[in-house]
Motif scaffolding. Sequence first.
Motif, PDB file in Angstrom:
ATOM      1  N   UNK A  16      -9.214   6.248  39.239  1.00  0.00           N
ATOM      2  CA  UNK A  16      -8.224   5.903  39.729  1.00  0.00           C
ATOM      3  C   UNK A  16      -7.280   6.488  38.878  1.00  0.00           C
ATOM      4  N   UNK A  17      -6.412   6.330  38.968  1.00  0.00           N
ATOM      5  CA  UNK A  17      -4.957   7.037  38.127  1.00  0.00           C
ATOM      6  C   UNK A  17      -4.572   7.815  37.372  1.00  0.00           C
ATOM      7  N   UNK A  18      -6.040   8.396  37.450  1.00  0.00           N
ATOM      8  CA  UNK A  18      -5.927  10.418  36.781  1.00  0.00           C
ATOM      9  C   UNK A  18      -4.948  11.548  38.191  1.00  0.00           C
ATOM     10  N   UNK A  19      -4.837  11.187  38.929  1.00  0.00           N
ATOM     11  CA  UNK A  19      -3.585  11.888  39.397  1.00  0.00           C
ATOM     12  C   UNK A  19      -2.331  12.220  38.821  1.00  0.00           C
ATOM     13  N   UNK A  20      -1.771  12.688  39.618  1.00  0.00           N
ATOM     14  CA  UNK A  20       0.394  12.444  39.328  1.00  0.00           C
ATOM     15  C   UNK A  20       1.246  11.725  40.186  1.00  0.00           C
ATOM     16  N   UNK A  21       0.849  10.314  40.287  1.00  0.00           N
ATOM     17  CA  UNK A  21       1.583  10.050  41.541  1.00  0.00           C
ATOM     18  C   UNK A  21       1.788   9.170  40.279  1.00  0.00           C
ATOM     19  N   UNK A  63     -12.136   0.412  36.001  1.00  0.00           N
ATOM     20  CA  UNK A  63     -11.438   0.326  37.284  1.00  0.00           C
ATOM     21  C   UNK A  63     -10.277   0.049  36.735  1.00  0.00           C
ATOM     22  N   UNK A  64      -8.705   1.191  37.922  1.00  0.00           N
ATOM     23  CA  UNK A  64      -7.677   1.058  37.954  1.00  0.00           C
ATOM     24  C   UNK A  64      -6.979   0.536  39.203  1.00  0.00           C
ATOM     25  N   UNK A  65      -6.074   0.479  39.256  1.00  0.00           N
ATOM     26  CA  UNK A  65      -4.953   0.097  40.909  1.00  0.00           C
ATOM     27  C   UNK A  65      -5.005  -1.191  41.195  1.00  0.00           C
TER      28      UNK A  65
END
Length: 399
Positions: free
Chosen positions: A245-250, A179-181
Motif C-alpha cells: 500500500x501507499x506506492x501509487x500516486x494518491x 502494512x501502511x494505510x
Amino acid sequence: MTPPLPLGEAQARLLGTVEPLAAETVAAHGAIGRHLAEPLRAARTQPAADLSAMDGYAVCGDDLEGPWAVDGESAAGHPFAGTLAPGQAIRISTGALMPAGGGAVLLQENAVREGNFLKLNGEGVPSERHIRRAGFDFRAGDALLDAGTRIGPAQLALAMAAGHGALAVHCLPTLAVLDSGDELAADPANCPPGKLPASNGAMLTAMSAPYAASIRRLGPVPDTMEAMLAALESAGDVDVIVTSGGASVGDHDLVRPALEHWGADIDFWRVAIKPGKPLLLARKEAQWVLGLPGNPVSSYVTAFLFLLPLLRRLGGAAEPLPRPLQLPLGMALPAAGDRTEFLRARIVAEALVAVDEQDSSALRALSAAEMLIVRPAGAGPASPGDGALAYRLENGGIA
C-alpha cells in the motif's frame, strides 16, 4: 512521466544487481530449503561395493546352470566372509554385499531349494543384471550438485549418501513486512465500518516464510510521513523491506516520498503488468525495498514475481524466478491489453480455466486459484485448446 517498465526488464533490473548473502556451514539435515554456496562433490563411492539388487542366491558368474550347494548367507549389513567357487551358492538379500567370486544372482522365484541343495525351476537363470555394481550411482570425486541448487529431500539424501554430514549454504535474508494505510485495522475480528483488516502483511509473511531467516511485522502504519519514516528506521537492520500500500500516486501514498526522505535510491517505479502496475524498487546501501500495491491480489502477484525471487536470489538460488508451464486453455480468452496480464485460474480436466472474478481486490477468487495464466502484452484472442504459459502458485512457482 516515465513509462512503466516491461516485466522482463524490471525483473532483470532487480536480479541483475543482487548478490547472494554470505555462506555458512550447517548440519546437512538443517539445510533443507537452503541453497548450496559451492558445488557438491561426492566424498565416497555409492555403492562402495557390488550389491545384490534382488532377493535370491549369489553364484559364480561362469556357473549359471547349477545345481549348487548353499553354503552361507549375505544379508544387508552382514556380508558373507568366504569366497564362492563353482558349484557353491549363498543366500543373498536385496542390498547385501556380493561375495568374493560372486558374479550373478538367481532370483528367489526362479530357484528350487531342498535343504542345502539348489537348482533352477526352469523359469530363469542367474544374471549379472541383478547386481548393483560399485559406483553405478556415483564415484568419489564426481560432481553431484551445482552451486545455487536448492536442498530438498532428494538432494539431502544424495548429499548424505555422498558422505557429507554438513553443507555450505548461503544465509537466508531477514525481512520486514510493513502494512501502511489509515484504513487498516490490526485486529480482523474488530474491524469497524470504513476500515479493512490488515491481511496483506499476514499474506506476504506466509509467502516469504520458506525463504527468510526471520520476518518482522510492522504496522499498520498510519498515513503520515512521520509514522512511515519511523517504521523505516525501525527496519534499518534487515536485508529486505517490503511495503504493502501507499506506492501509487494518491494524496496519501507516501511510500515513495518517505523512501527518498529516508535516503533510499529509487531504481524503478511502475511495471507494465496487470494487476500490480504501481510497483516500486529502491535501495539504501545494502538494503532492498520493494513497494507493493495495496490491493491484495496486486500485492500477491507482485510478491510472487518480485519479492520471492529477490529473497531466493539473496539466499543463493541460481534460478530464483518462478518456472512457467505450458498448458492448454480450457476456455476462450479475449485479446490482452498493453500490459502483461496475470489471470487467476484453476486446472479443470487438465486445462487452464480462469476464475470468474479477476478484480484486484477479490481474495475469494485468489484463494480458489491454483495457477496464474500469463497473457503477454498485445496478445490476440485465444481459443480453447491453445497453449498458454502459466505459473503454479504452490511453492512460489518453483516446484
